[in-house]
Enzyme design. Sequence first.
Site, PDB file in Angstrom:
ATOM      1  N   LYS A 119      97.792  94.148  62.737  1.00 50.86           N
ATOM      2  CA  LYS A 119      97.449  93.762  61.359  1.00 50.86           C
ATOM      3  C   LYS A 119      98.509  92.834  60.772  1.00 50.86           C
ATOM      4  CE  LYS A 119      98.836  96.869  57.993  1.00 50.86           C
ATOM      5  NZ  LYS A 119      99.576  96.224  56.899  1.00 50.86           N
ATOM      6  N   ASN A 120      99.774  93.173  60.981  1.00 47.12           N
ATOM      7  CA  ASN A 120     100.844  92.392  60.342  1.00 47.12           C
ATOM      8  C   ASN A 120     101.038  91.015  60.978  1.00 47.12           C
ATOM      9  OD1 ASN A 120     101.191  94.426  58.570  1.00 47.12           O
ATOM     10  ND2 ASN A 120     103.166  95.133  59.368  1.00 47.12           N
ATOM     11  N   CYS A 176     105.004  99.803  44.545  1.00 48.49           N
ATOM     12  CA  CYS A 176     104.518 100.149  45.880  1.00 48.49           C
ATOM     13  C   CYS A 176     105.044 101.543  46.217  1.00 48.49           C
ATOM     14  CB  CYS A 176     105.054  99.101  46.847  1.00 48.49           C
ATOM     15  SG  CYS A 176     104.671  99.448  48.534  1.00 48.49           S
ATOM     16  N   ARG A 195     109.680  96.389  46.069  1.00 49.66           N
ATOM     17  CA  ARG A 195     109.447  95.324  47.057  1.00 49.66           C
ATOM     18  C   ARG A 195     109.374  93.983  46.345  1.00 49.66           C
ATOM     19  NH1 ARG A 195     104.984  97.364  51.265  1.00 49.66           N
ATOM     20  NH2 ARG A 195     105.719  95.597  52.466  1.00 49.66           N
ATOM     21  N   ASP A 226     108.570 100.862  59.895  1.00 42.26           N
ATOM     22  CA  ASP A 226     107.168 101.280  59.938  1.00 42.26           C
ATOM     23  C   ASP A 226     106.911 102.429  60.924  1.00 42.26           C
ATOM     24  OD1 ASP A 226     106.502  99.509  57.991  1.00 42.26           O
ATOM     25  OD2 ASP A 226     105.466  98.074  59.274  1.00 42.26           O
ATOM     26  N   ARG A 237      93.662 101.190  56.253  1.00 41.57           N
ATOM     27  CA  ARG A 237      94.274  99.866  56.032  1.00 41.57           C
ATOM     28  C   ARG A 237      94.983  99.393  57.294  1.00 41.57           C
ATOM     29  NH1 ARG A 237      98.332  99.514  51.543  1.00 41.57           N
ATOM     30  NH2 ARG A 237      98.273  97.437  52.459  1.00 41.57           N
TER      31      ARG A 237
HETATM   32  C1  UD1 Z   1     106.655  93.559  56.262  1.00 40.72           C
HETATM   33  C2  UD1 Z   1     105.547  94.437  56.803  1.00 40.72           C
HETATM   34  C3  UD1 Z   1     105.868  95.895  56.557  1.00 40.72           C
HETATM   35  C4  UD1 Z   1     107.237  96.239  57.106  1.00 40.72           C
HETATM   36  C5  UD1 Z   1     108.290  95.266  56.604  1.00 40.72           C
HETATM   37  C6  UD1 Z   1     109.648  95.470  57.243  1.00 40.72           C
HETATM   38  C7  UD1 Z   1     103.584  93.056  56.612  1.00 40.72           C
HETATM   39  C8  UD1 Z   1     102.294  92.787  55.914  1.00 40.72           C
HETATM   40  N1  UD1 Z   1     104.302  94.078  56.156  1.00 40.72           N
HETATM   41  O1  UD1 Z   1     106.702  93.773  54.853  1.00 40.72           O
HETATM   42  O2  UD1 Z   1     104.866  96.686  57.182  1.00 40.72           O
HETATM   43  O3  UD1 Z   1     107.583  97.553  56.710  1.00 40.72           O
HETATM   44  O4  UD1 Z   1     107.889  93.915  56.867  1.00 40.72           O
HETATM   45  O5  UD1 Z   1     109.579  95.320  58.602  1.00 40.72           O
HETATM   46  O6  UD1 Z   1     103.924  92.406  57.572  1.00 40.72           O
HETATM   47  N2  UD1 Z   1     113.086  91.842  50.169  1.00 40.72           N
HETATM   48  C9  UD1 Z   1     113.725  91.328  49.058  1.00 40.72           C
HETATM   49  N3  UD1 Z   1     113.211  90.195  48.500  1.00 40.72           N
HETATM   50  C10 UD1 Z   1     112.104  89.567  48.998  1.00 40.72           C
HETATM   51  C11 UD1 Z   1     111.480  90.087  50.138  1.00 40.72           C
HETATM   52  C12 UD1 Z   1     111.981  91.235  50.696  1.00 40.72           C
HETATM   53  O7  UD1 Z   1     114.723  91.874  48.587  1.00 40.72           O
HETATM   54  O8  UD1 Z   1     111.696  88.531  48.445  1.00 40.72           O
HETATM   55  C13 UD1 Z   1     113.639  93.059  50.809  1.00 40.72           C
HETATM   56  C14 UD1 Z   1     112.657  94.235  50.824  1.00 40.72           C
HETATM   57  O9  UD1 Z   1     112.718  94.971  49.621  1.00 40.72           O
HETATM   58  C15 UD1 Z   1     113.155  95.019  52.019  1.00 40.72           C
HETATM   59  C16 UD1 Z   1     113.626  93.922  52.987  1.00 40.72           C
HETATM   60  O10 UD1 Z   1     113.848  92.764  52.180  1.00 40.72           O
HETATM   61  O11 UD1 Z   1     114.270  95.794  51.662  1.00 40.72           O
HETATM   62  C17 UD1 Z   1     112.655  93.592  54.078  1.00 40.72           C
HETATM   63  O12 UD1 Z   1     111.357  93.401  53.524  1.00 40.72           O
HETATM   64  P1  UD1 Z   1     110.317  92.403  54.199  1.00 40.72           P
HETATM   65  O13 UD1 Z   1     110.736  92.165  55.608  1.00 40.72           O
HETATM   66  O14 UD1 Z   1     110.123  91.242  53.323  1.00 40.72           O
HETATM   67  O15 UD1 Z   1     108.997  93.275  54.184  1.00 40.72           O
HETATM   68  P2  UD1 Z   1     107.518  92.759  53.940  1.00 40.72           P
HETATM   69  O16 UD1 Z   1     107.348  91.380  54.466  1.00 40.72           O
HETATM   70  O17 UD1 Z   1     107.116  93.058  52.544  1.00 40.72           O
END
Ligand code: UD1
Length: 421
Positions: free
Chosen positions: A22-23, A118, A123, A309, A401
């Site tokens: 999915k991701n 969330c 997030r 995850d 999901r």
């Molecule tokens: C994606 C995955 C999710 C997984 C996560 C971490 C998808 C749809 N989802 O989520 O299942 O758990 O990667 O492997 O692919 N952060 C910030 N600012 C930002 C973006 C992120 O501070 O703008 C922080 C987040 O709070 C977190 C870390 O960076 O602590 C990593 O998050 P991120 O890798 O961005 O996760 P997602 O892409 O939301």
Amino acid sequence: MDKIIIKGGKKLSGTVRISGAKNAALPIMASSLLVEGRTVLTNVPNLIDIRTMSHLLRIIGAKVEYEPDAHILNIDTSNCSFWEAPYELVKTMRASTYVMGPLLGRFGKANVSFPGGCAIGQRPIDLHLKGFRKLGANIRVERGYILAEAKELIGNHIYFDKSSVGATANVMMAAVKAQGTTILENSACEPEVTALAEFLTKMGAKISGIGTSKLIIQGVKALKPITAEIIPDRIEAGTFLIAGAITNSELTIIDCEPKHLSSVIEKLRECGYKLGIGENNITITTNNQQPTTKPLMVSTAPYPDFPTDLQAQLTALLSIGQGESIIKDNIFPERFMHISELNRLGANIKVKDNIAYVKGVEKLIGAPVMATDLRASAALILAGLAAEGETEISRIYHLDRGYEKIEQKLSKLGADIKRIY
Ligand code: UD1
């Protein structure tokens, strides 16, 4: 509301096929917006999140058709002329924000609802926005929406303060159409980011450093629509391996990518399980004595370290076993909603800050529990498979999901699991 009922204690055996990730599928679906024409994706899992992204692409003007049995998704983006991701969709799936980069790349405009809270904690998307700004986009927040606009995107040097899957993917999708060179440093290296970079390259993008934390992107004027296959889901694969471990069974997962699962394989071996690795399959076996699980010290961290995850599922496994395990979540420090539910089943887990202290117990005992998010739902299923008696899991809509037909797959392996409506 649907519930899952499990009568625990059954051994599992046999073979289970791992679905597409999915991701990986979600950002790739969004990136189809970068071109005009028909993108064909194979091995797309039949999941609610895929339907939500399809719905969003239709709102933007794409024609989207899914063949659930064949797992083929057709996206025709010839007539896209809208650049908005409405609140109703973004609030149900944060990954809707993935359309922002492609819309900026194609139309120089995107109006995307700000994602809200969330269940797994804060997030933010500040890193996505910082990246778009660095590419020359003007960003305003109005009435809960982020309006990003750029007459022209211009390549730049962008350093991400934190490794972020979402920010790397989103900014990469915009940068492939920017003028000149973009360098993304401290990029995420997760296989799903690599899969997206390879997909974009096949479309005609010029990206080097794929699979590393430094991506160098030479912007191009146009890309072409293509056909591509979605990579296997490493999180579903890890969940089924843990299902084998927690039920003290022997089972084989097929159509997976073992090299994406190195940290998971390593941790399961440290727990005392045997894993046989094939080219695209993994067999887990145990020594047939309960409880076998040895305690672990685990920290979740960006790939190739242990994935957040799978934190909840591994915690379920370690809750039945010898000694005390320590599980730290460095990615989502508040991702521990499953702990109180596992404790309802008899686990002995305490949480302080971003660390779970797990004292292994001899057995879990079935009880009614409630799922709080996608991976927490999977952890409760795993616990229920091992628990004595009946476990009833409510609020399981999260499961659909991210796990395709999980109860059918587990039933085929011999679990006593059913969904009631
Ligand atoms: C994606 C995955 C999710 C997984 C996560 C971490 C998808 C749809 N989802 O989520 O299942 O758990 O990667 O492997 O692919 N952060 C910030 N600012 C930002 C973006 C992120 O501070 O703008 C922080 C987040 O709070 C977190 C870390 O960076 O602590 C990593 O998050 P991120 O890798 O961005 O996760 P997602 O892409 O939301």
